[in-house]
Scaffold this active site. Structure first.
Site, PDB file in Angstrom:
ATOM      1  N   TYR A  62       8.515  49.792 -42.972  1.00 50.35           N
ATOM      2  CA  TYR A  62       8.362  48.843 -41.874  1.00 50.35           C
ATOM      3  C   TYR A  62       8.496  49.510 -40.511  1.00 50.35           C
ATOM      4  O   TYR A  62       7.770  49.168 -39.559  1.00 50.35           O
ATOM      5  CB  TYR A  62       9.382  47.714 -42.006  1.00 50.35           C
ATOM      6  CG  TYR A  62      10.824  48.154 -41.924  1.00 50.35           C
ATOM      7  CD1 TYR A  62      11.504  48.167 -40.716  1.00 50.35           C
ATOM      8  CD2 TYR A  62      11.517  48.563 -43.059  1.00 50.35           C
ATOM      9  CE1 TYR A  62      12.825  48.583 -40.630  1.00 50.35           C
ATOM     10  CE2 TYR A  62      12.835  48.978 -42.986  1.00 50.35           C
ATOM     11  CZ  TYR A  62      13.488  48.986 -41.776  1.00 50.35           C
ATOM     12  OH  TYR A  62      14.790  49.404 -41.701  1.00 50.35           O
ATOM     13  N   LYS A 162      16.189  41.184 -50.343  1.00 50.60           N
ATOM     14  CA  LYS A 162      15.590  41.959 -51.427  1.00 50.60           C
ATOM     15  C   LYS A 162      16.119  41.406 -52.741  1.00 50.60           C
ATOM     16  O   LYS A 162      17.182  40.787 -52.786  1.00 50.60           O
ATOM     17  CB  LYS A 162      15.965  43.455 -51.334  1.00 50.60           C
ATOM     18  CG  LYS A 162      15.478  44.173 -50.101  1.00 50.60           C
ATOM     19  CD  LYS A 162      15.880  45.656 -50.134  1.00 50.60           C
ATOM     20  CE  LYS A 162      15.441  46.364 -48.859  1.00 50.60           C
ATOM     21  NZ  LYS A 162      15.799  47.810 -48.874  1.00 50.60           N
ATOM     22  N   TYR A 165      19.443  42.556 -53.301  1.00 53.58           N
ATOM     23  CA  TYR A 165      20.436  41.934 -52.419  1.00 53.58           C
ATOM     24  C   TYR A 165      20.412  40.425 -52.665  1.00 53.58           C
ATOM     25  O   TYR A 165      19.955  39.640 -51.836  1.00 53.58           O
ATOM     26  CB  TYR A 165      20.135  42.232 -50.951  1.00 53.58           C
ATOM     27  CG  TYR A 165      20.188  43.692 -50.573  1.00 53.58           C
ATOM     28  CD1 TYR A 165      21.182  44.527 -51.087  1.00 53.58           C
ATOM     29  CD2 TYR A 165      19.261  44.240 -49.697  1.00 53.58           C
ATOM     30  CE1 TYR A 165      21.232  45.863 -50.736  1.00 53.58           C
ATOM     31  CE2 TYR A 165      19.313  45.580 -49.333  1.00 53.58           C
ATOM     32  CZ  TYR A 165      20.297  46.382 -49.861  1.00 53.58           C
ATOM     33  OH  TYR A 165      20.351  47.713 -49.518  1.00 53.58           O
ATOM     34  N   ASP A 172      17.132  40.867 -39.943  1.00 53.14           N
ATOM     35  CA  ASP A 172      15.952  41.717 -39.846  1.00 53.14           C
ATOM     36  C   ASP A 172      14.860  41.295 -40.821  1.00 53.14           C
ATOM     37  O   ASP A 172      13.681  41.577 -40.607  1.00 53.14           O
ATOM     38  CB  ASP A 172      16.304  43.193 -40.031  1.00 53.14           C
ATOM     39  CG  ASP A 172      17.467  43.449 -40.965  1.00 53.14           C
ATOM     40  OD1 ASP A 172      18.457  42.722 -40.886  1.00 53.14           O
ATOM     41  OD2 ASP A 172      17.381  44.385 -41.768  1.00 53.14           O
ATOM     42  N   ARG A 246      20.907  45.548 -33.279  1.00 58.62           N
ATOM     43  CA  ARG A 246      19.515  45.691 -33.738  1.00 58.62           C
ATOM     44  C   ARG A 246      19.108  44.555 -34.664  1.00 58.62           C
ATOM     45  O   ARG A 246      17.953  44.127 -34.646  1.00 58.62           O
ATOM     46  CB  ARG A 246      19.294  47.036 -34.422  1.00 58.62           C
ATOM     47  CG  ARG A 246      17.808  47.227 -34.754  1.00 58.62           C
ATOM     48  CD  ARG A 246      17.416  48.651 -34.958  1.00 58.62           C
ATOM     49  NE  ARG A 246      17.840  49.190 -36.218  1.00 58.62           N
ATOM     50  CZ  ARG A 246      18.260  50.432 -36.387  1.00 58.62           C
ATOM     51  NH1 ARG A 246      18.370  51.246 -35.354  1.00 58.62           N
ATOM     52  NH2 ARG A 246      18.613  50.877 -37.574  1.00 58.62           N
ATOM     53  N   ILE A 248      19.964  41.479 -34.387  1.00 56.56           N
ATOM     54  CA  ILE A 248      19.593  40.389 -33.484  1.00 56.56           C
ATOM     55  C   ILE A 248      18.267  40.706 -32.804  1.00 56.56           C
ATOM     56  O   ILE A 248      17.440  39.824 -32.568  1.00 56.56           O
ATOM     57  CB  ILE A 248      20.703  40.144 -32.457  1.00 56.56           C
ATOM     58  CG1 ILE A 248      22.054  39.925 -33.156  1.00 56.56           C
ATOM     59  CG2 ILE A 248      20.378  38.937 -31.586  1.00 56.56           C
ATOM     60  CD1 ILE A 248      23.248  39.872 -32.212  1.00 56.56           C
ATOM     61  N   TRP A 250      15.739  42.475 -34.086  1.00 54.11           N
ATOM     62  CA  TRP A 250      14.661  42.171 -35.038  1.00 54.11           C
ATOM     63  C   TRP A 250      14.355  40.665 -35.035  1.00 54.11           C
ATOM     64  O   TRP A 250      13.194  40.248 -35.048  1.00 54.11           O
ATOM     65  CB  TRP A 250      15.074  42.586 -36.444  1.00 54.11           C
ATOM     66  CG  TRP A 250      15.052  44.035 -36.794  1.00 54.11           C
ATOM     67  CD1 TRP A 250      16.100  44.782 -37.231  1.00 54.11           C
ATOM     68  CD2 TRP A 250      13.922  44.935 -36.772  1.00 54.11           C
ATOM     69  NE1 TRP A 250      15.710  46.072 -37.484  1.00 54.11           N
ATOM     70  CE2 TRP A 250      14.373  46.194 -37.219  1.00 54.11           C
ATOM     71  CE3 TRP A 250      12.581  44.780 -36.422  1.00 54.11           C
ATOM     72  CZ2 TRP A 250      13.534  47.290 -37.312  1.00 54.11           C
ATOM     73  CZ3 TRP A 250      11.730  45.878 -36.513  1.00 54.11           C
ATOM     74  CH2 TRP A 250      12.212  47.126 -36.952  1.00 54.11           C
TER      75      TRP A 250
END
Length: 896
Positions: A62, A162, A165, A172, A246, A248, A250
């Site tokens: 990504y 995922k 996960y 994100d 980061r 936040i 995304w």
């Protein structure tokens, strides 16, 4: 440019932007579009020269494709007859796609990772501009991943981050899946299905906002676990413990990019758009409160400005700058409110975080390389600060380029090609199309394994572990009065030499060849205690010499006790080096009789029992300064203890005849123990006991000890939970365990937790070795032990099990703090003789989780393994050669 000048310049931008034909707004000498082109040129030159993003070197990633896509948008903004970057981006993208686009190298559909959808947005751009069906097929492949019944979702309908996960929404993840989903719905979806798809897209943001927003701060947590089972998750809310800028960032970019494709025609359309814009304003209002007032940038941990270790982080700052500029350009937010913080952010990004090199190229500095949750990552403040900081991470490169484009629009500069840097020099010939169908099964398996390899974190850990340096000044203890007859007392001479060295700003305190008698040594900052070859420090054996008491830790409990033989407290840049010998002179006549396990002697029992009771007191009543032991008690001191220290090197020395534990770093950061030899066979003579330490390298150490060679700890019971400081990021390699009870033990004083331990290339062969890898805890200790890895290690004879994980140690299940042990990997281990290969003993209602053994051979195994209460035990190519009653080997293999 001085910072105050930049701030004045930025505040003037509103009037400037409204003035048609005015001079371009400049930030540190260049316009936003010039900065974007300069950076894109710098990156294109770097990336095309190494083929870093293309196959076979690159990943379907990504971040990489975000940067590539930003270059395509930069071409659009430049509007030149011949695009500068498209050929490079297209060649890189094509290198991943099969001839028909229906398969993608290094894309693993069965993993259902939302991260892997995001590169499809770059493919959407290519399809939108040339209608190649190859790209359409790839887009369909990405989009079908999100179909009902495929990518798993939480109960309210939002996507898991995922498959690996489970039940988790990460901020994100909204950027990874939603922009492709929205563009596909607007441009390729069947008309009758569009409204349902738009509703589903809006749902993703609604559910994530509901579960991650914090009303108190206005910020959004990194993630939410619906199941509350993750170690990082708040057991009541499911939220992760900290705000990561980061994440936040995304989320904010996802909203403005999705709004590009949400229609604004029907009442339902308007409701969806209004909902997302409301969330966007909430996100921006929250982060603006935490914008650094001096630089205009954002901190790695958003709300912890200036806390020790925190830093201004480039990727998040670029994301927020891009989001605000784009949102103003599209009218989602008003300029009167947001233009000043947006300009301050972009100006701060340029002045504070961009470095211009001598060759004219530029670097984006202070980028967090990566951060996540789970698998040893607990979401703590310390965790976010533990990840590597690098230059030019694509997660910042793309937003930086995009921000320049949006600020060019916002300020209405109307840049002309004449004012821009020239086109970059590409080496596109290095990028070859490598379709997936050409990869063998073995290659694909290797790629998949590499993606989940826990050892991938090791280079990042090693990059943070560095030996301290010292000025070129030498202070010989002889010059400060140390007797050279081998009999006189050198304690004061050593103290004076260390004090002088420290006062002067640092250097080396030299112990020359010879024998010197000393009491306790107190190391100070910037001092290297160096023992030349042929030198020997003999430490006094009278306990009175180690008074007065100092603040220390004993078997996981803080207290006031005898001074360690060598001690440092809250110091930095310290070392003990050289080829000399540290001799504690401990034996059956002076220190060892204090032990409660010394044969025939048990005077130490009362002191130890008293301290262990104090370790179980209610935390709110604890005061370790009132636990005064020392003289009159029987708690022996460790040989070397560094306490709350940073930047430590212990190298080359030999330790003999230790009173208690050998090397005991506590609450330390950045420690190297290298080339040390430890020879001592007294009671409790552990070799090295890291306790609540972060970032440690133990290598080339020779252990010949009376107890565990290495025992990793993090505090005992309530006293350990009071501090809640794990041992983490510990690398052990190339060590020889000649003698000792355990090769590497974790616990039992492990209440603060332990994670990210890597053991490799060690040799263990001892007549007294009980276990090669031992994890011991119970329901009184508790603690989370996560991501422990051992590989490439040879083991001789063990008297118990080669690998042991035991929840039934000492108090067993008689407590209210259930331990967690998970994600243990043992690979390429060979052993020659043992009663059993494996002992895994969890609790019935609290099992051990996720243990993998791979490519292991256990020879001479005399009996059956003990496997009780474990989930996710995987054995791949594991061979157990058991010995029968007739003493005839019969091989049994387990392959799954």
């Amino acid at each position: 440019m001085p910072k105050h000048s930049l701030i004045i310049l930025c505040l003037a931008a509103t009037a400037l932007a409204a003035t048609i034909g005015a001079a371009p707004e400049k930030f540190s000498g260049s316009t936003p579009l010039q900065w974007s082109v300069r950076y894109a040129n710098s990156e294109a030159s770097r990336l095309s020269a190494t083929n870093e993003y293309g196959m076979p070197k690159g990943k379907w990633n990504y971040a990489n494709f975000l940067e590539l896509r930003s270059m395509l948008y930069l071409d659009d903004r430049l509007a030149e007859p011949k695009p500068r970057y498209r050929a490079f981006v297209q060649a890189t993208t094509d290198s991943f796609l099969s001839d028909d686009g229906r398969s993608v190298a290094r894309f693993k559909p069965g993993e259902y990772s939302i991260d892997d959808i995001a590169p499809g947005v770059t493919v959407q751009y290519l399809y939108r501009t040339d209608k190649n069906e190859r790209y359409r097929n790839t887009i369909e492949l990405m989009r079908r991943q999100l179909d009902p019944g495929k990518h798993p979702r939480v109960s309210e309908g939002a996507f898991w981050h995922k498959k690996r996960y489970p039940h988790q929404i990460w901020l994100d993840g909204l950027y990874m899946g939603s922009p492709l989903y929205a563009e596909y719905t607007a441009t390729l979806e069947a008309p009758e299905k569009r409204q349902a798809a738009y509703d589903d897209i809006a749902l993703q943001f609604r559910i994530s906002a509901k579960h991650t927003h914090d009303k108190k701060t206005g910020l959004y947590y990194h993630a939410w676990d619906e199941s509350r089972e993750q170690g990082w998750a708040n057991k009541e809310t499911g939220q992760s413990p900290n705000f990561w800028s980061r994440a936040i960032g995304w989320y904010s970019m996802a909203i403005v990019d999705v709004l590009d494709f949400l229609p604004d025609e029907t009442a339902a359309d308007k409701t969806r758009r209004a909902e997302l814009i409301t969330i966007l304003k909430s996100v921006l209002d929250g982060v603006i409160k935490y914008q650094d007032p001096e630089s205009g940038c954002w901190w790695q941990v958003t709300d912890q400005a200036h806390r020790r270790g925190n830093y201004l982080e480039a990727t998040a700052t670029a994301m927020f700058a891009y989001t605000m500029a784009k949102a103003m350009n599209h009218g989602y937010i008003d300029r009167a409110t947001y233009e000043a913080p947006a300009l301050k952010a972009y100006g701060g990004l340029i002045e504070t975080l961009v470095k211009v090199n001598a060759d004219g190229s530029i670097d984006l500095t202070q980028c967090c390389a990566v951060a996540g949750l789970g698998y040893g990552r607990d979401g703590s403040y310390e965790y976010y600060l533990s990840e590597p900081i690098i230059n030019n991470d694509p997660k910042g490169s793309g937003p930086f380029i995009l921000a320049g484009i949006e600020f060019d629009r916002l300020l209405d500069i109307n840049e002309t090609p004449k004012t821009l840097p020239s086109s970059p020099v590409f080496k596109i010939g290095t990028i070859r199309a490598t379709p997936q169908k050409r990869l063998s099964r073995e290659e694909l398996n290797a790629v998949a394994a590499a993606a989940n390899d826990p050892w991938a974190r090791v280079p990042g850990i090693l990059s943070r572990i560095n030996a301290p340096g010292f000025p070129d000044r030498v202070y010989s203890i002889v010059e400060y009065g140390a007797p050279v007859d081998g009999k006189g007392d050198s304690t004061e001479a050593i103290r004076r030499a260390i004090s002088a060295c420290n006062t002067a700003g640092g250097g080396t305190v030299l112990v020359p060849p010879g024998t010197f008698v000393t009491g306790p040594i107190y190391l100070k900052s910037n001092v290297n205690l160096h023992l030349e070859g042929g030198s020997r420090l003999l430490f006094k054996t009278d306990p009175d010499a180690y008074m007065p008491v100092v603040f220390t830790r004993w078997e996981g409990v803080e207290l006031m006790n005898f001074s360690p033989l060598i001690y440092a407290y809250e110091e930095e840049n310290i070392a003990i080096t050289g080829d000399g010998v540290l001799d504690g002179q401990a034996g059956n006549e002076n220190w060892w009789p204090m032990s409660d396990i010394a044969k025939g002697r048990r005077p130490g029992v009362a002191s130890r029992k008293k301290l262990m009771r104090e370790a179980n007191e209610p935390i709110e009543k604890m005061d370790p300064n009132k636990r005064v032991y020392g003289k009159g008690e029987t708690l022996r001191p460790p040989f070397i203890q560094t306490y709350k220290c940073e930047n430590i090197l212990i190298e080359g020395i030999t330790l003999n005849r230790m009173p208690f534990w050998g090397i005991h770093p506590v609450l330390c950061t950045n420690t190297i123990i290298r080339g040390v030899k430890i020879v001592s066979h007294g009671p409790n003579n552990d070799g090295i006991d890291p306790e609540s330490c972060t970032d440690m390298l133990i290598e080339n150490v020779h252990f010949d000890t009376g107890d565990d060679c290495i025992a990793i700890k993090s505090g005992r019971n309530n006293d350990g939970r009071r501090l809640n400081a794990p041992s983490q990021n510990i690398i052990i390699r190339n060590c020889v365990m000649k003698d000792g009870h355990g090769g590497v033990a974790i616990g039992s004083e492990i209440s603060g937790g332990c994670r990210n331990v890597y053991i490799e290339d060690c040799r263990m062969d001892s007549p007294n070795l009980e276990r090669a890898l031992r994890i011991k805890t119970n329901a009184v200790r508790g603690g989370v032990i996560d991501n422990i890895n051992m590989r490439n290690t040879r083991v001789g004879r063990v008297s118990d099990s080669v690998v042991s994980i035991n929840f039934w140690y000492e108090e067993a299940d008689k407590g209210g703090h259930m331990p967690t042990v998970r994600n243990i990997t043992v690979q390429n281990i060979t052993s020659q003789s043992s009663p059993r290969a494996l002992t895994f003993k969890g609790f019935p209602d609290n099992p051990i989780r996720y243990v993998t053994l791979r490519d292991c051979t256990f020879n001479g195994v005399e009996g059956a393994d003990i496997i009780q209460h474990i989930e996710g035990l995987v054995q791949e190519n594991v061979t157990i050669n058991r010995i029968t009653a007739a003493n005839k080997p019969s091989a049994s293999k387990k392959k799954k």
